[in-house]
Design a protein around this motif. Structure first.
Motif, PDB file in Angstrom:
ATOM      1  N   TYR A 195       0.821  -1.209   0.000  1.00 38.12           N
ATOM      2  CA  TYR A 195       0.000   0.000   0.000  1.00 38.12           C
ATOM      3  C   TYR A 195       0.858   1.262   0.000  1.00 38.12           C
ATOM      4  O   TYR A 195       1.879   1.342   0.707  1.00 38.12           O
ATOM      5  CB  TYR A 195      -0.941  -0.007   1.208  1.00 38.12           C
ATOM      6  N   LEU A 196       0.435   2.214  -0.812  1.00 38.31           N
ATOM      7  CA  LEU A 196       1.028   3.543  -0.817  1.00 38.31           C
ATOM      8  C   LEU A 196       0.039   4.444  -0.092  1.00 38.31           C
ATOM      9  O   LEU A 196      -0.990   4.833  -0.648  1.00 38.31           O
ATOM     10  CB  LEU A 196       1.255   4.030  -2.251  1.00 38.31           C
ATOM     11  N   ARG A 197       0.313   4.724   1.163  1.00 42.03           N
ATOM     12  CA  ARG A 197      -0.637   5.452   2.013  1.00 42.03           C
ATOM     13  C   ARG A 197      -0.402   6.953   1.897  1.00 42.03           C
ATOM     14  O   ARG A 197       0.590   7.474   2.398  1.00 42.03           O
ATOM     15  CB  ARG A 197      -0.514   4.979   3.457  1.00 42.03           C
ATOM     16  N   GLU A 198      -1.337   7.625   1.250  1.00 41.26           N
ATOM     17  CA  GLU A 198      -1.235   9.071   1.079  1.00 41.26           C
ATOM     18  C   GLU A 198      -1.632   9.772   2.373  1.00 41.26           C
ATOM     19  O   GLU A 198      -2.644   9.431   2.981  1.00 41.26           O
ATOM     20  CB  GLU A 198      -2.145   9.522  -0.060  1.00 41.26           C
ATOM     21  N   ASP A 199      -0.852  10.768   2.769  1.00 42.74           N
ATOM     22  CA  ASP A 199      -1.192  11.516   3.982  1.00 42.74           C
ATOM     23  C   ASP A 199      -2.117  12.685   3.681  1.00 42.74           C
ATOM     24  O   ASP A 199      -2.490  13.450   4.561  1.00 42.74           O
ATOM     25  CB  ASP A 199       0.082  12.023   4.661  1.00 42.74           C
ATOM     26  N   GLY A 200      -2.500  12.828   2.436  1.00 39.11           N
ATOM     27  CA  GLY A 200      -3.414  13.873   1.974  1.00 39.11           C
ATOM     28  C   GLY A 200      -3.578  13.690   0.485  1.00 39.11           C
ATOM     29  O   GLY A 200      -2.946  12.829  -0.120  1.00 39.11           O
ATOM     30  N   PRO A 201      -4.431  14.483  -0.146  1.00 40.33           N
ATOM     31  CA  PRO A 201      -4.618  14.351  -1.595  1.00 40.33           C
ATOM     32  C   PRO A 201      -3.294  14.546  -2.340  1.00 40.33           C
ATOM     33  O   PRO A 201      -2.625  15.555  -2.171  1.00 40.33           O
ATOM     34  CB  PRO A 201      -5.615  15.464  -1.926  1.00 40.33           C
ATOM     35  N   ARG A 202      -2.917  13.575  -3.167  1.00 44.05           N
ATOM     36  CA  ARG A 202      -1.646  13.633  -3.891  1.00 44.05           C
ATOM     37  C   ARG A 202      -1.837  13.740  -5.401  1.00 44.05           C
ATOM     38  O   ARG A 202      -0.887  13.602  -6.162  1.00 44.05           O
ATOM     39  CB  ARG A 202      -0.805  12.400  -3.561  1.00 44.05           C
ATOM     40  N   GLY A 203      -3.081  13.944  -5.856  1.00 43.57           N
ATOM     41  CA  GLY A 203      -3.325  14.017  -7.284  1.00 43.57           C
ATOM     42  C   GLY A 203      -3.322  12.641  -7.924  1.00 43.57           C
ATOM     43  O   GLY A 203      -3.291  11.616  -7.243  1.00 43.57           O
ATOM     44  N   THR A 204      -3.310  12.618  -9.247  1.00 45.01           N
ATOM     45  CA  THR A 204      -3.470  11.342  -9.951  1.00 45.01           C
ATOM     46  C   THR A 204      -2.166  10.574 -10.139  1.00 45.01           C
ATOM     47  O   THR A 204      -2.194   9.455 -10.640  1.00 45.01           O
ATOM     48  CB  THR A 204      -4.121  11.575 -11.324  1.00 45.01           C
ATOM     49  N   CYS A 205      -1.035  11.185  -9.753  1.00 41.87           N
ATOM     50  CA  CYS A 205       0.194  10.381  -9.803  1.00 41.87           C
ATOM     51  C   CYS A 205       1.199  10.745  -8.720  1.00 41.87           C
ATOM     52  O   CYS A 205       2.293  10.185  -8.684  1.00 41.87           O
ATOM     53  CB  CYS A 205       0.853  10.463 -11.179  1.00 41.87           C
ATOM     54  N   GLY A 206       0.838  11.646  -7.803  1.00 41.63           N
ATOM     55  CA  GLY A 206       1.762  12.027  -6.735  1.00 41.63           C
ATOM     56  C   GLY A 206       2.181  10.866  -5.861  1.00 41.63           C
ATOM     57  O   GLY A 206       3.309  10.844  -5.336  1.00 41.63           O
ATOM     58  N   ALA A 207       1.305   9.870  -5.704  1.00 43.09           N
ATOM     59  CA  ALA A 207       1.619   8.732  -4.837  1.00 43.09           C
ATOM     60  C   ALA A 207       2.754   7.878  -5.377  1.00 43.09           C
ATOM     61  O   ALA A 207       3.319   7.057  -4.649  1.00 43.09           O
ATOM     62  CB  ALA A 207       0.369   7.872  -4.643  1.00 43.09           C
ATOM     63  N   LEU A 208       3.139   8.075  -6.647  1.00 38.12           N
ATOM     64  CA  LEU A 208       4.246   7.296  -7.203  1.00 38.12           C
ATOM     65  C   LEU A 208       5.559   7.572  -6.472  1.00 38.12           C
ATOM     66  O   LEU A 208       6.463   6.739  -6.470  1.00 38.12           O
ATOM     67  CB  LEU A 208       4.407   7.597  -8.689  1.00 38.12           C
ATOM     68  N   SER A 209       5.656   8.740  -5.843  1.00 37.10           N
ATOM     69  CA  SER A 209       6.870   9.053  -5.089  1.00 37.10           C
ATOM     70  C   SER A 209       6.999   8.192  -3.839  1.00 37.10           C
ATOM     71  O   SER A 209       8.072   8.145  -3.219  1.00 37.10           O
ATOM     72  CB  SER A 209       6.885  10.535  -4.697  1.00 37.10           C
ATOM     73  N   LEU A 210       5.924   7.507  -3.458  1.00 36.44           N
ATOM     74  CA  LEU A 210       5.938   6.654  -2.271  1.00 36.44           C
ATOM     75  C   LEU A 210       6.378   5.231  -2.580  1.00 36.44           C
ATOM     76  O   LEU A 210       6.493   4.403  -1.669  1.00 36.44           O
ATOM     77  CB  LEU A 210       4.538   6.623  -1.638  1.00 36.44           C
ATOM     78  N   LEU A 211       6.626   4.924  -3.842  1.00 41.41           N
ATOM     79  CA  LEU A 211       7.077   3.584  -4.186  1.00 41.41           C
ATOM     80  C   LEU A 211       8.411   3.281  -3.513  1.00 41.41           C
ATOM     81  O   LEU A 211       9.297   4.142  -3.443  1.00 41.41           O
ATOM     82  CB  LEU A 211       7.229   3.439  -5.703  1.00 41.41           C
ATOM     83  N   PRO A 212       8.589   2.055  -3.021  1.00 42.28           N
ATOM     84  CA  PRO A 212       9.865   1.708  -2.382  1.00 42.28           C
ATOM     85  C   PRO A 212      11.001   1.677  -3.400  1.00 42.28           C
ATOM     86  O   PRO A 212      10.782   1.544  -4.608  1.00 42.28           O
ATOM     87  CB  PRO A 212       9.598   0.319  -1.797  1.00 42.28           C
ATOM     88  N   THR A 213      12.206   1.779  -2.908  1.00 42.95           N
ATOM     89  CA  THR A 213      13.373   1.858  -3.789  1.00 42.95           C
ATOM     90  C   THR A 213      13.648   0.561  -4.536  1.00 42.95           C
ATOM     91  O   THR A 213      14.397   0.567  -5.522  1.00 42.95           O
ATOM     92  CB  THR A 213      14.623   2.236  -2.969  1.00 42.95           C
ATOM     93  N   ASP A 214      13.050  -0.537  -4.094  1.00 43.88           N
ATOM     94  CA  ASP A 214      13.301  -1.801  -4.802  1.00 43.88           C
ATOM     95  C   ASP A 214      12.454  -1.935  -6.069  1.00 43.88           C
ATOM     96  O   ASP A 214      12.570  -2.924  -6.790  1.00 43.88           O
ATOM     97  CB  ASP A 214      13.077  -3.006  -3.880  1.00 43.88           C
ATOM     98  N   VAL A 215      11.594  -0.943  -6.349  1.00 40.16           N
ATOM     99  CA  VAL A 215      10.870  -0.919  -7.624  1.00 40.16           C
ATOM    100  C   VAL A 215      11.751  -0.158  -8.607  1.00 40.16           C
ATOM    101  O   VAL A 215      11.822   1.075  -8.589  1.00 40.16           O
ATOM    102  CB  VAL A 215       9.492  -0.226  -7.479  1.00 40.16           C
TER     103      VAL A 215
END
Length: 351
Positions: A195-215
């Motif tokens: 899960y990429l848990r957003e702490d607030g609205p991140r838009g339609t692709c902002g959550a991609l910054s939460l991907l772990p480094t092994d991706v």
């Protein structure tokens, strides 16, 4: 299922024969067929056990104890729909029949676990509230609204699973705990769900910054409210061959003017076109992003996919369009939600 023909048995075979059949195939079911291979019914080990509890004899004909109205699927049904039907009805096996009622195959849940695993990770954006469906999403996140017999996010996840994608990230925010409780870590589905848990609205692709480094490789991204019969593997493969920074899936969308259109010049009518249509190429809400493209996503704040694509274009990077055919609906409005529910049985369960 390989060697599914071993599961076939005649109605006059004994229950003992049926037990041996089930044990030999490991399918957990015998398919009772007539001489032309038309399905008479199915017989599971549970059916036989219940017959024995009732005092039936193992030497009795198995056809007398078969389930004569089993769930079946068309031989033409695609793998994602088969998997969805198995899960929605909590089945372990699904006989496949042709238009004459003849058995031509057998699908099992294990078939999908044996499919070669794709290397690409998948990110499904499921954090939005769905304000245009506010009357339905007051207590339920939009991706968990039921389309057909189950949440639409189930259908999206199953579509990827059926094509060999096992590593799935769900971006969550609004009432995300419901999504986590439903999918867990994905192990019961043969998947690896995080899960990429957003702490607030991140838009339609902002959550991609939460991907772990092994991706580290290409990532497929889709919205959690897009129901489609798309070949995701082909999209990913074509993206890799092209060496693009990003791929956006597009579709043709036709809009018709409901009136006659007048072509006039200085008050003189030159022609009349009755209810003309215009075809536009639209964004289908499915993407493939290279690692270098994802580096442009900021670590904080809201960021939308059009911003990312425009940034790549401005830098002169390759952003390719992949035209997709087949069923597609973006469940964003009440009319779309109603249409998806109306279509579901024929599109996702009818083959």
């Amino acid at each position: 299922m390989k060697h599914w023909e071993r599961a076939l048995i005649a109605p006059d075979a004994t229950l003992r024969d049926a037990l041996r059949n089930i044990d030999a195939t490991g399918a957990g079911i015998a398919l009772v067929v007539d001489p032309d291979r038309r399905l008479v019914g199915t017989l599971s080990d549970g059916d036989i056990r219940r017959a024995l509890i009732r005092g039936e004899n193992l030497d009795g004909p198995c056809g007398a104890f078969a389930n004569v109205a089993p769930a079946t699927a068309s031989a033409e049904m695609d793998p994602a729909s088969r998997l969805g039907l198995l899960r929605s009805r909590k089945l372990r096996q699904l006989p496949l029949i042709d238009d004459q009622g003849r058995v031509v195959g057998l699908s099992t849940v294990s078939d999908f676990l044996e499919m070669p695993e794709r290397t690409e990770a998948v990110v499904i954006m499921a954090g939005g509230r769905g304000t245009r469906l506010a009357e339905l999403t007051a207590n339920t996140p939009k991706p968990m609204l039921k389309v057909g017999p189950r949440p639409m996010l189930d259908t999206v996840v199953d579509a990827f699973a059926a094509q060999g994608f096992r590593r799935i990230f769900l971006s969550i925010n609004y009432r995300g705990e419901q999504i986590e409780a439903h999918f867990g870590d994905g192990s019961e589905r043969g998947l690896h769900i995080r899960y990429l848990r957003e702490d607030g609205p991140r838009g339609t692709c902002g959550a991609l910054s939460l991907l772990p480094t092994d991706v580290t490789g290409d990532v497929l991204v889709t919205n959690g409210d897009v129901l489609t019969k798309m070949d995701y593997g082909r999209v990913a493969d074509d993206h890799a061959v092209a060496g693009a920074a990003a791929t956006v899936v597009v579709r043709d969308y036709e809009m018709q003017v409901p009136f006659g259109v007048i072509n006039a010049d200085q008050g003189r009518v030159l022609g009349i076109e009755e209810k003309p249509s215009q075809v536009y190429r639209i964004n289908a809400g499915v993407y493939v992003l290279s690692p270098s493209a994802r580096e442009l996503v900021p670590s904080e704040g809201s960021f939308d996919m059009p911003q990312l694509l425009q940034s790549l274009i401005d830098e002169g990077r390759s952003v390719r369009a992949h035209r997709a055919e087949g069923y597609w609906v973006d469940v964003g409005r009440m009319a779309d939600f109603a249409r998806a529910n109306e279509d579901y049985g024929a599109v996702f369960e009818g083959g």
